[in-house]
Design an enzyme around this catalytic site. Structure first.
Site, PDB file in Angstrom:
ATOM      1  N   LYS A  11     -71.012  30.965  46.916  1.00  0.00           N
ATOM      2  CA  LYS A  11     -72.168  30.667  47.763  1.00  0.00           C
ATOM      3  C   LYS A  11     -71.681  29.973  49.023  1.00  0.00           C
ATOM      4  O   LYS A  11     -70.634  29.314  48.950  1.00  0.00           O
ATOM      5  CB  LYS A  11     -73.214  29.812  47.045  1.00  0.00           C
ATOM      6  CG  LYS A  11     -72.726  28.570  46.306  1.00  0.00           C
ATOM      7  CD  LYS A  11     -71.937  27.502  46.983  1.00  0.00           C
ATOM      8  CE  LYS A  11     -72.543  26.732  48.092  1.00  0.00           C
ATOM      9  NZ  LYS A  11     -71.614  25.687  48.640  1.00  0.00           N
ATOM     10  N   TYR A  40     -78.362  24.333  47.439  1.00  0.00           N
ATOM     11  CA  TYR A  40     -78.649  23.943  46.048  1.00  0.00           C
ATOM     12  C   TYR A  40     -80.094  23.489  45.899  1.00  0.00           C
ATOM     13  O   TYR A  40     -80.734  23.769  44.880  1.00  0.00           O
ATOM     14  CB  TYR A  40     -77.719  22.809  45.597  1.00  0.00           C
ATOM     15  CG  TYR A  40     -76.280  23.198  45.456  1.00  0.00           C
ATOM     16  CD1 TYR A  40     -75.870  24.026  44.413  1.00  0.00           C
ATOM     17  CD2 TYR A  40     -75.319  22.741  46.344  1.00  0.00           C
ATOM     18  CE1 TYR A  40     -74.539  24.385  44.280  1.00  0.00           C
ATOM     19  CE2 TYR A  40     -73.993  23.091  46.215  1.00  0.00           C
ATOM     20  CZ  TYR A  40     -73.606  23.908  45.185  1.00  0.00           C
ATOM     21  OH  TYR A  40     -72.298  24.270  45.053  1.00  0.00           O
TER      22      TYR A  40
HETATM   23  P1  NDP Z   1     -61.217  24.992  50.979  1.00  0.00           P
HETATM   24  O1  NDP Z   1     -61.010  24.810  52.433  1.00  0.00           O
HETATM   25  O2  NDP Z   1     -60.669  23.938  50.075  1.00  0.00           O
HETATM   26  O3  NDP Z   1     -60.627  26.391  50.506  1.00  0.00           O
HETATM   27  C1  NDP Z   1     -60.762  27.563  51.257  1.00  0.00           C
HETATM   28  C2  NDP Z   1     -59.457  28.354  51.169  1.00  0.00           C
HETATM   29  O4  NDP Z   1     -59.653  29.576  51.864  1.00  0.00           O
HETATM   30  C3  NDP Z   1     -58.273  27.689  51.857  1.00  0.00           C
HETATM   31  O5  NDP Z   1     -57.605  26.775  51.033  1.00  0.00           O
HETATM   32  C4  NDP Z   1     -57.404  28.881  52.187  1.00  0.00           C
HETATM   33  O6  NDP Z   1     -56.688  29.258  51.017  1.00  0.00           O
HETATM   34  C5  NDP Z   1     -58.404  30.013  52.430  1.00  0.00           C
HETATM   35  N1  NDP Z   1     -58.602  30.337  53.848  1.00  0.00           N
HETATM   36  C6  NDP Z   1     -58.394  31.554  54.404  1.00  0.00           C
HETATM   37  N2  NDP Z   1     -58.664  31.542  55.710  1.00  0.00           N
HETATM   38  C7  NDP Z   1     -59.039  30.284  56.023  1.00  0.00           C
HETATM   39  C8  NDP Z   1     -59.415  29.651  57.232  1.00  0.00           C
HETATM   40  N3  NDP Z   1     -59.490  30.330  58.394  1.00  0.00           N
HETATM   41  N4  NDP Z   1     -59.707  28.336  57.203  1.00  0.00           N
HETATM   42  C9  NDP Z   1     -59.669  27.641  56.047  1.00  0.00           C
HETATM   43  N5  NDP Z   1     -59.321  28.194  54.847  1.00  0.00           N
HETATM   44  C10 NDP Z   1     -58.998  29.518  54.834  1.00  0.00           C
HETATM   45  O7  NDP Z   1     -62.789  25.149  50.738  1.00  0.00           O
HETATM   46  P2  NDP Z   1     -63.599  25.088  49.374  1.00  0.00           P
HETATM   47  O8  NDP Z   1     -62.721  25.449  48.255  1.00  0.00           O
HETATM   48  O9  NDP Z   1     -64.310  23.796  49.312  1.00  0.00           O
HETATM   49  O10 NDP Z   1     -64.725  26.211  49.611  1.00  0.00           O
HETATM   50  C11 NDP Z   1     -64.432  27.594  49.528  1.00  0.00           C
HETATM   51  C12 NDP Z   1     -65.735  28.374  49.225  1.00  0.00           C
HETATM   52  O11 NDP Z   1     -66.237  27.947  47.978  1.00  0.00           O
HETATM   53  C13 NDP Z   1     -66.860  28.142  50.229  1.00  0.00           C
HETATM   54  O12 NDP Z   1     -67.591  29.314  50.416  1.00  0.00           O
HETATM   55  C14 NDP Z   1     -67.751  27.113  49.552  1.00  0.00           C
HETATM   56  O13 NDP Z   1     -69.118  27.178  49.942  1.00  0.00           O
HETATM   57  C15 NDP Z   1     -67.576  27.489  48.093  1.00  0.00           C
HETATM   58  N6  NDP Z   1     -67.752  26.337  47.208  1.00  0.00           N
HETATM   59  C16 NDP Z   1     -68.611  26.449  46.165  1.00  0.00           C
HETATM   60  C17 NDP Z   1     -68.811  25.394  45.326  1.00  0.00           C
HETATM   61  C18 NDP Z   1     -69.732  25.550  44.157  1.00  0.00           C
HETATM   62  O14 NDP Z   1     -69.995  24.532  43.507  1.00  0.00           O
HETATM   63  N7  NDP Z   1     -70.185  26.739  43.839  1.00  0.00           N
HETATM   64  C19 NDP Z   1     -68.149  24.102  45.534  1.00  0.00           C
HETATM   65  C20 NDP Z   1     -67.218  24.093  46.625  1.00  0.00           C
HETATM   66  C21 NDP Z   1     -67.038  25.179  47.436  1.00  0.00           C
HETATM   67  P3  NDP Z   1     -55.157  29.739  51.070  1.00  0.00           P
HETATM   68  O15 NDP Z   1     -54.397  28.580  51.654  1.00  0.00           O
HETATM   69  O16 NDP Z   1     -54.849  30.012  49.655  1.00  0.00           O
HETATM   70  O17 NDP Z   1     -55.137  30.940  51.954  1.00  0.00           O
END
Ligand code: NDP
Length: 341
Positions: free
Chosen positions: A103, A191
């Site tokens: 989401k 949420y």
């Molecule tokens: P993070 O920034 O921690 O993780 C995103 C990952 O995406 C990065 O670590 C990176 O992984 C990759 N990535 C690829 N391109 C980009 C870019 N341009 N900028 C930043 N990151 C990039 O975010 P979250 O894990 O907090 O969130 C990710 C998704 O999950 C979102 O859509 C968020 O809404 C959702 N989410 C849902 C939750 C829930 O409870 N359902 C809770 C938290 C988040 P790599 O280094 O491996 O390429």
């Protein structure tokens, strides 16, 4: 006899994927982690070693499409910044894989529609990661309200807030409108919105909203800090919701009925849930055996694939939230109620 487990690839190894989703596979009965997709080879190699994955099952964003040649992968789980969900869902479906997407589903209605169309065209299923709909306490709250435990439902209030910290990697992109699509509403207000929909079982027909950001706060140059919205449902139920990147951790809802009040606070925490029912009979703290709702939602999708069923939270559910969030933004911009549905 061991149950059949579908193979999952996780795309984007950020905070949520590494701290919540990937560890949850150990509690899954029908799903196993088999592949990783990351822009960081070191991180992917470290995690692959930790979770016993083969080095050949590490992918990056350039060779992502070659997942099509990997029969061990049945499902792709997209855990990227919001505006990248659409591209990786479409490419994943074109690679012949089922898609679970975090989401908010995407950052525009058009992107959601393209994602649904791409999965349909490929004959693959699409599910949105609405974990609260697989979590025991939220399910109990729905059951109690639907069974009339608080009489006739009249009002829902729901609040979600946390301070945005753009100095942390997971919040840097959340302050960037191009990647996040919006501010606190897209991230956590969703949420509150979801709760009003799953508690009522109805779709809103009218929305009013107001938004604000603290003047001069550099975190909110592009995205909103606070947004409050009111929803009117066909049964006459109203919902007052707030969403903030300014205030301290809040993730709760309260349902007011003609004969009682139900409170879940926190409602959408990863671990903690406090459910209280207040009626003429007194105040009852309801204790349940909590579940690993990350594992529950992952397994739900695998079972739907194995049994060829539509998941409980398909792409259409994500699309509806994006339509409503766009209407919330519109109502806030116009300063006037917006009719929906
Ligand atoms: P993070 O920034 O921690 O993780 C995103 C990952 O995406 C990065 O670590 C990176 O992984 C990759 N990535 C690829 N391109 C980009 C870019 N341009 N900028 C930043 N990151 C990039 O975010 P979250 O894990 O907090 O969130 C990710 C998704 O999950 C979102 O859509 C968020 O809404 C959702 N989410 C849902 C939750 C829930 O409870 N359902 C809770 C938290 C988040 P790599 O280094 O491996 O390429």
């Amino acid at each position: 006899m061991e149950e059949k487990k579908l193979g999952w690839a996780v795309v984007g190894l950020g905070k949520f994927a590494t701290e919540q989703l990937i560890p949850a596979f150990s509690d899954c009965k029908h799903s196993k982690l088999v592949a990783l997709v990351s822009g960081s080879p070191e991180k992917a190699e470290r995690l692959a070693a930790e979770y016993g994955l083969e080095a050949q099952n590490i992918y990056n964003y350039q060779n992502y499409d070659t997942l099509k040649d990997n029969p061990a992968v049945d499902v792709i789980y997209i855990v990227l910044p919001n505006s990248l969900h659409a591209e990786y869902t479409v490419r994943g479906a074109q690679a012949g894989k089922h898609i679970m997407c975090e989401k908010p589903m995407a950052t525009s209605v058009e992107d959601c529609q393209q994602m649904i169309a791409a999965c349909q065209k490929a004959g693959k299923k699409l599910m949105i990661g609405y974990r609260a709909q697989y979590e025991t306490y939220n399910l109990k709250a729905i059951e109690l309200i639907r069974n009339g435990k608080i009489g006739k439902l009249k009002l829902i209030t729901s609040d979600h807030g946390r301070p945005l910290k753009p100095d942390q990697p997971e919040d840097k992109w959340r302050a960037d409108k191009k990647l996040a699509g919006g501010g606190s509403l897209m991230d956590i207000g969703i949420y509150s919105l979801q709760a009003t929909r799953y508690l009522t079982g109805e779709e809103p027909i009218e929305i009013s909203a107001m938004k604000s950001s603290t003047p001069g706060d550099p975190r909110f140059k592009e995205v909103e800090e606070n947004i409050n919205f009111t929803l009117r449902f066909p049964s006459g139920v109203l919902a007052n919701c707030s969403s903030s990147y300014g205030f301290f951790e809040v993730k709760r809802f309260q349902a007011f009925g003609s004969e009682g009040t139900l409170t879940l606070d926190p409602a959408t925490d990863y671990d903690e849930h406090n459910l209280t029912l207040k009626t003429d009979a007194g105040t009852e703290e309801i204790k349940l055996n909590g579940n690993n709702h990350f594992a529950a939602e992952i397994d739900h999708f695998s079972v739907c694939i194995l049994e060829n069923k539509t998941p409980k939270t398909p792409g259409e559910e994500g699309l509806q939230d994006i339509k409503l969030m766009m209407a919330i933004y519109e109502a806030a911009e116009k300063g006037q109620p917006v009719k929906v549905g």
